[in-house]
Design a protein around this motif. Structure first.
Motif, short mmCIF file in Angstrom:
data_model
loop_
_atom_site.label_atom_id
_atom_site.label_comp_id
_atom_site.label_asym_id
_atom_site.label_seq_id
_atom_site.Cartn_x
_atom_site.Cartn_y
_atom_site.Cartn_z
N THR A 181 -20.20 -20.68 -74.94
CA THR A 181 -19.18 -21.73 -75.09
C THR A 181 -17.87 -21.23 -74.47
OG1 THR A 181 -18.45 -20.86 -77.24
CG2 THR A 181 -20.11 -22.64 -77.26
N VAL A 182 -16.91 -22.15 -74.39
CA VAL A 182 -15.56 -21.81 -73.92
C VAL A 182 -14.61 -22.25 -75.03
CG1 VAL A 182 -13.92 -22.01 -72.01
CG2 VAL A 182 -16.37 -22.35 -71.58
N PRO A 183 -14.31 -21.35 -75.97
CA PRO A 183 -13.57 -21.76 -77.17
C PRO A 183 -12.23 -22.44 -76.89
CG PRO A 183 -14.50 -19.57 -77.46
CD PRO A 183 -14.74 -19.95 -76.03
N ILE A 184 -11.58 -22.12 -75.80
CA ILE A 184 -10.26 -22.72 -75.56
C ILE A 184 -10.37 -24.25 -75.44
CG2 ILE A 184 -10.09 -22.64 -73.03
CD1 ILE A 184 -7.21 -21.48 -73.45
N TYR A 185 -11.53 -24.76 -75.05
CA TYR A 185 -11.67 -26.22 -74.96
C TYR A 185 -11.50 -26.85 -76.35
CZ TYR A 185 -13.88 -25.48 -70.35
OH TYR A 185 -14.17 -25.14 -69.07
N GLU A 186 -12.14 -26.24 -77.34
CA GLU A 186 -12.00 -26.80 -78.68
C GLU A 186 -10.57 -26.62 -79.19
OE1 GLU A 186 -14.93 -25.68 -81.58
OE2 GLU A 186 -13.79 -26.59 -83.21
N ALA A 187 -9.98 -25.47 -78.87
CA ALA A 187 -8.60 -25.24 -79.30
C ALA A 187 -7.69 -26.34 -78.75
CB ALA A 187 -8.13 -23.86 -78.83
N VAL A 188 -7.86 -26.66 -77.48
CA VAL A 188 -7.04 -27.72 -76.87
C VAL A 188 -7.31 -29.06 -77.54
CG1 VAL A 188 -6.68 -29.06 -74.76
CG2 VAL A 188 -6.77 -26.58 -74.63
N SER A 189 -8.56 -29.29 -77.89
CA SER A 189 -8.89 -30.58 -78.50
C SER A 189 -8.25 -30.74 -79.88
CB SER A 189 -10.41 -30.74 -78.60
OG SER A 189 -10.90 -30.05 -79.72
N PRO A 213 -1.81 -28.67 -74.36
CA PRO A 213 -2.36 -27.31 -74.24
C PRO A 213 -1.39 -26.23 -74.73
CG PRO A 213 -2.82 -28.56 -72.24
CD PRO A 213 -1.98 -29.44 -73.11
N GLU A 214 -0.08 -26.46 -74.50
CA GLU A 214 0.88 -25.42 -74.87
C GLU A 214 1.08 -25.32 -76.38
OE1 GLU A 214 1.29 -27.87 -72.76
OE2 GLU A 214 3.20 -28.92 -73.00
N ASP A 215 0.53 -26.27 -77.13
CA ASP A 215 0.65 -26.21 -78.60
C ASP A 215 -0.34 -25.22 -79.23
OD1 ASP A 215 2.53 -28.18 -78.25
OD2 ASP A 215 1.14 -29.82 -78.73
N ILE A 216 -1.25 -24.72 -78.45
CA ILE A 216 -2.19 -23.70 -78.98
C ILE A 216 -1.40 -22.48 -79.43
CG2 ILE A 216 -4.14 -22.20 -78.44
CD1 ILE A 216 -4.87 -23.99 -76.16
N THR A 217 -1.82 -21.89 -80.54
CA THR A 217 -1.25 -20.61 -80.95
C THR A 217 -2.38 -19.57 -80.91
OG1 THR A 217 -1.82 -20.95 -83.28
CG2 THR A 217 0.36 -21.74 -82.55
N PRO A 218 -2.00 -18.29 -80.84
CA PRO A 218 -3.04 -17.25 -80.87
C PRO A 218 -3.92 -17.38 -82.11
CG PRO A 218 -0.93 -16.29 -80.26
CD PRO A 218 -0.66 -17.71 -80.62
N GLU A 219 -3.29 -17.71 -83.25
CA GLU A 219 -4.05 -17.82 -84.50
C GLU A 219 -5.09 -18.94 -84.40
OE1 GLU A 219 -0.65 -17.80 -84.26
OE2 GLU A 219 -0.61 -15.65 -84.73
N LEU A 220 -4.66 -20.08 -83.87
CA LEU A 220 -5.58 -21.20 -83.72
C LEU A 220 -6.76 -20.80 -82.83
CD1 LEU A 220 -6.49 -24.18 -83.86
CD2 LEU A 220 -4.95 -24.65 -81.95
N LEU A 221 -6.45 -20.20 -81.69
CA LEU A 221 -7.49 -19.86 -80.73
C LEU A 221 -8.48 -18.85 -81.33
CD1 LEU A 221 -8.74 -20.20 -78.00
CD2 LEU A 221 -6.95 -18.77 -76.99
N LEU A 222 -7.96 -17.86 -82.05
CA LEU A 222 -8.84 -16.87 -82.67
C LEU A 222 -9.66 -17.51 -83.81
CD1 LEU A 222 -6.47 -13.76 -82.62
CD2 LEU A 222 -8.56 -14.08 -81.27
N ASP A 223 -9.05 -18.46 -84.50
CA ASP A 223 -9.81 -19.21 -85.52
C ASP A 223 -11.00 -19.93 -84.90
OD1 ASP A 223 -8.37 -18.51 -87.71
OD2 ASP A 223 -7.31 -20.44 -87.92
N VAL A 224 -10.75 -20.56 -83.78
CA VAL A 224 -11.84 -21.27 -83.09
C VAL A 224 -12.93 -20.28 -82.68
CG1 VAL A 224 -12.47 -22.64 -81.06
CG2 VAL A 224 -10.35 -23.15 -82.31
N VAL A 225 -12.50 -19.15 -82.11
CA VAL A 225 -13.48 -18.13 -81.71
C VAL A 225 -14.32 -17.70 -82.91
CG1 VAL A 225 -13.77 -15.76 -80.88
CG2 VAL A 225 -12.14 -17.28 -79.73
N GLU A 226 -13.65 -17.50 -84.03
CA GLU A 226 -14.36 -17.09 -85.24
C GLU A 226 -15.36 -18.16 -85.69
OE1 GLU A 226 -12.50 -14.51 -87.76
OE2 GLU A 226 -14.43 -14.32 -88.82
N ASP A 227 -14.95 -19.41 -85.61
CA ASP A 227 -15.88 -20.51 -85.94
C ASP A 227 -17.12 -20.46 -85.06
OD1 ASP A 227 -14.11 -21.41 -87.83
OD2 ASP A 227 -13.43 -23.16 -86.68
N HIS A 228 -16.89 -20.29 -83.76
CA HIS A 228 -18.02 -20.23 -82.83
C HIS A 228 -18.92 -19.04 -83.17
CE1 HIS A 228 -16.49 -22.95 -79.35
NE2 HIS A 228 -15.86 -23.26 -80.47
N ALA A 229 -18.29 -17.92 -83.43
CA ALA A 229 -19.05 -16.69 -83.73
C ALA A 229 -19.90 -16.88 -84.98
CB ALA A 229 -18.08 -15.52 -83.90
#
Lengths: 443, 443
Positions: free
Chosen positions: A126-134, A139-155
């Protein structure tokens, strides 16, 4: 799947622990399990196998192994749904995709992914940043915490590998400003925009250790995306691309040190004469990390046929060391692939990968070719269809030819089996040749 | 066409006479007419232009020029007619075939050929032995006189080049007996059978001077066929193939001495790693005579997709010096191509040839790619379609994608023009990237 749910394949390999996944890869590849273990330990083979992907049949990806192919599926904000994506998944797997990436960016991302993982025996990326953006407005509203949360969900869901555009650094983006097509990677473009708006370094680069922690915990393989890959021939092999590659090399070393498996993604659009150089350069800069290339497309001017333009580049890339080929479908540059496009893309890439495996003299690679050639010599049509990469298509085209012939004249079915429909009996080279050089008992 | 109807292009070039055909080639290729003249004199470029083909627009074939592609059409004993072949001719020319071969073996061979020549602005090639066989009961009933009569008929009708299997010598055929697929060239198989039945040397080899006389009189270019070309990967680059190549080298020299233009035909089925070697070997053995290759197919096991398996081989072949690529259609190994197959084959080969021209840095080769990439950056769809190798197909696939999207949601046509249907507006890398790196005025 794993009997060591707390460690990654690379960590275990370094300790000399042979895992069931390594055994499975050894059997598939006809290589000793010790060799596989050494390659995994060195990071030159990855086995994307998330602890939570329970119905996975693990495969290895590395330059020493059979060339693998990936099929991208996934909805966009504009089309498709879970049922449709599952149907594409089955099409991709049934025609021979070795891994599947779910690139969904539209509605129900998490549910579609859950359904895909639980239905899939092949590794899912997968490409987690897509879900983060969604999940945000811009796109600039993403935070590191949000992106890592998404990665963790995928994992936690069982994603086997994730594409992360960690190598798109602020200082590299400027180098892309003179390009004809700028940044064509979605993840790369989003990251560039984020950095520009915040005037900060790439959020995943500055949080790479946290990313590695998540990946190590679940054994998610990193696929280090090439956010600055060239989007046309004019932009190929430029400063931006190679500056990013240097960073990817650094990230490969950091991943390995952290006990995380990593592969590297590659271009894109590359002229035929630059492909070998690109393969060598990645192997050198990234210390033999498996190179996972997209095509490359070798001409920009054949929209509607980019499965062909890119199968040419992919075959040449695999000949020179690429480990996995991400397919491109006829819809590339035009729209999202439907099931027919998925089939066309997968078959074109099976051809490219198989041709390269033969060209690289992988043990047994030519067996299927020799078998189908023997069936040709014997006019054994059923066996030819059975051995074809796409039996259905081969049968359909032969039937079409037979039908067009029958419109012209009548002949017996038995007779038709003794020559192909190209030439007719008098001009059948195989028949004449078997008589001429004495391999036909009829003479 | 020619202002010197009694001499061939190579004879005139040797005298330093610049012909209208050389001028035309010079303009097409952006090379000085002196260079073209030198290449023709040396036999490294051929200009197939029969004195009687009055509506021909001459082209040059040589490693120093743009890579050319040939499309085979023609009926078999089993199907098709003149109308149908003319329709294939128009399809082939309209999609960009540089030459067309009429391989008819069925009824009305002479009439179909006459119609094709008079309708064709591109050089027409034939394989006279097919017509010779059609005039007798059994292939072994051909006589040298009959075969030369047929050649003379073709020459007088205006055929620009002919494939002749003069290199299939008695002593070479034995070397093919251990092959998996024997002899797969129709002309090669017929010749082998003739030699076996009569226990005599190849009838065209023993009558080569008479053949050269006919060709010189009308300026028919010889295409020295590879009757022993491999028909599967297992048979590639074997003794039989290379023994014949040595003979073809000898025949090239004899043709040039006789003032007859000659090119050499090549394989067939060749693994990816042997293509470069095959190209170099031909250039060496045949003293730079233009190499006219068939594919090569790089895997035997994808019937239904041999336009792709062979476009890979053809692109690599052209990268390493092949001058002309004979297309292979999806019907190869299954039946005779219909108009749809002709289109698929021609486009796959336009891609292969163009990719190789870019890879070889031919002047201006990348212009079309850069132009279409600029149109992509500008979201100028009409310009993208205009520059596409197959505008119709590109438009059709985009419309299909737009239609599938509209089933999901409504949006304005104007909005749809600002992103492709792959990603939707939020995920459009081109749009985000133009904002991120400042090439979009919107920001």
């Amino acid at each position: 799947m794993s009997i060591h749910p707390t460690q990654t394949q690379i960590q275990l390999a370094r300790q000399g622990d042979i895992t069931p996944a390594m055994k499975a890869v050894s059997e598939q590849e006809d290589l000793s399990v010790e060799t596989i273990c050494q390659h995994v330990a060195a990071g030159q083979t990855v086995i994307p196998a998330n602890h939570h992907h329970t119905n996975l049949r693990p495969i290895g990806i590395g330059a020493a192994l059979r060339t693998k192919i990936n099929a991208n599926i996934g909805n966009s904000a504009l089309s498709s749904n879970a049922e449709c994506e599952l149907s594409k998944l089955h099409t991709a797997i049934s025609y021979g995709a070795d891994t599947v990436m779910d690139l969904s960016t539209g509605a129900d991302i998490a549910d579609i992914r859950r359904a895909i993982i639980s239905a899939s025996t092949v590794p899912i990326g997968t490409v987690p940043i897509y879900e983060a953006v969604s999940r945000v407005e811009q796109p600039e509203d993403i935070t590191p915490e949000l992106l890592l949360d998404v990665v963790e969900d995928h994992a936690r869901q069982g994603v086997d590998y994730i594409t992360v555009h960690v190598g798109v650094l602020k200082e590299h983006v400027a180098r892309a400003s003179q390009r004809l097509l700028g940044i064509v990677s979605r993840g790369g473009a989003i990251t560039a925009r984020w950095m520009k708006v915040h005037n900060k370094q790439n959020l995943l680069y500055t949080n790479f250790d946290a990313l590695l922690d998540i990946c190590r915990t679940h054994d998610v393989t990193l696929s280090l995306g090439d956010g600055l890959r060239p989007g046309c021939l004019a932009d190929a092999s430029d400063d931006a691309q190679f500056a990013e590659l240097e960073t990817l090399g650094e990230l490969v070393r950091r991943s390995r040190e952290a006990g995380v498996q990593a592969m590297v993604e590659g271009p894109g659009h590359i002229p035929l004469d630059q492909i070998e150089m690109n393969m060598r350069r990645e192997a050198e800069v990234c210390d033999g990390a498996p190179f996972y290339i997209l095509g490359p497309v070798v001409t920009d001017c054949a929209p509607g046929y980019d499965h062909i333009t890119s199968a040419i580049g992919a075959a040449v890339g695999a000949m020179h060391g690429a480990a996995m080929l991400c397919y491109v479908t006829p819809k590339e540059h035009l729209g999202l692939p439907n099931a027919r496009d998925v089939r066309d893309g997968v078959i074109a890439y099976k051809i490219a990968a198989h041709a390269a495996d033969i060209g690289r003299h992988r043990p047994g690679a030519r067996q299927r070719d020799d078998d189908i050639s023997r069936a040709r010599a014997a006019f054994d049509w059923e066996e030819q269809f059975r051995l074809a990469l796409d039996p259905e298509k081969a049968r359909e085209l032969r039937e079409e030819a037979l039908h067009e012939r029958r419109l012209e004249q009548e002949d017996s079915a038995e007779e038709a089996n003794r020559y192909c429909t190209m030439c007719g009996p008098k001009f059948c080279s195989m028949r004449v040749s078997q008589q001429a050089i004495g391999t036909d008992e009829g003479e």
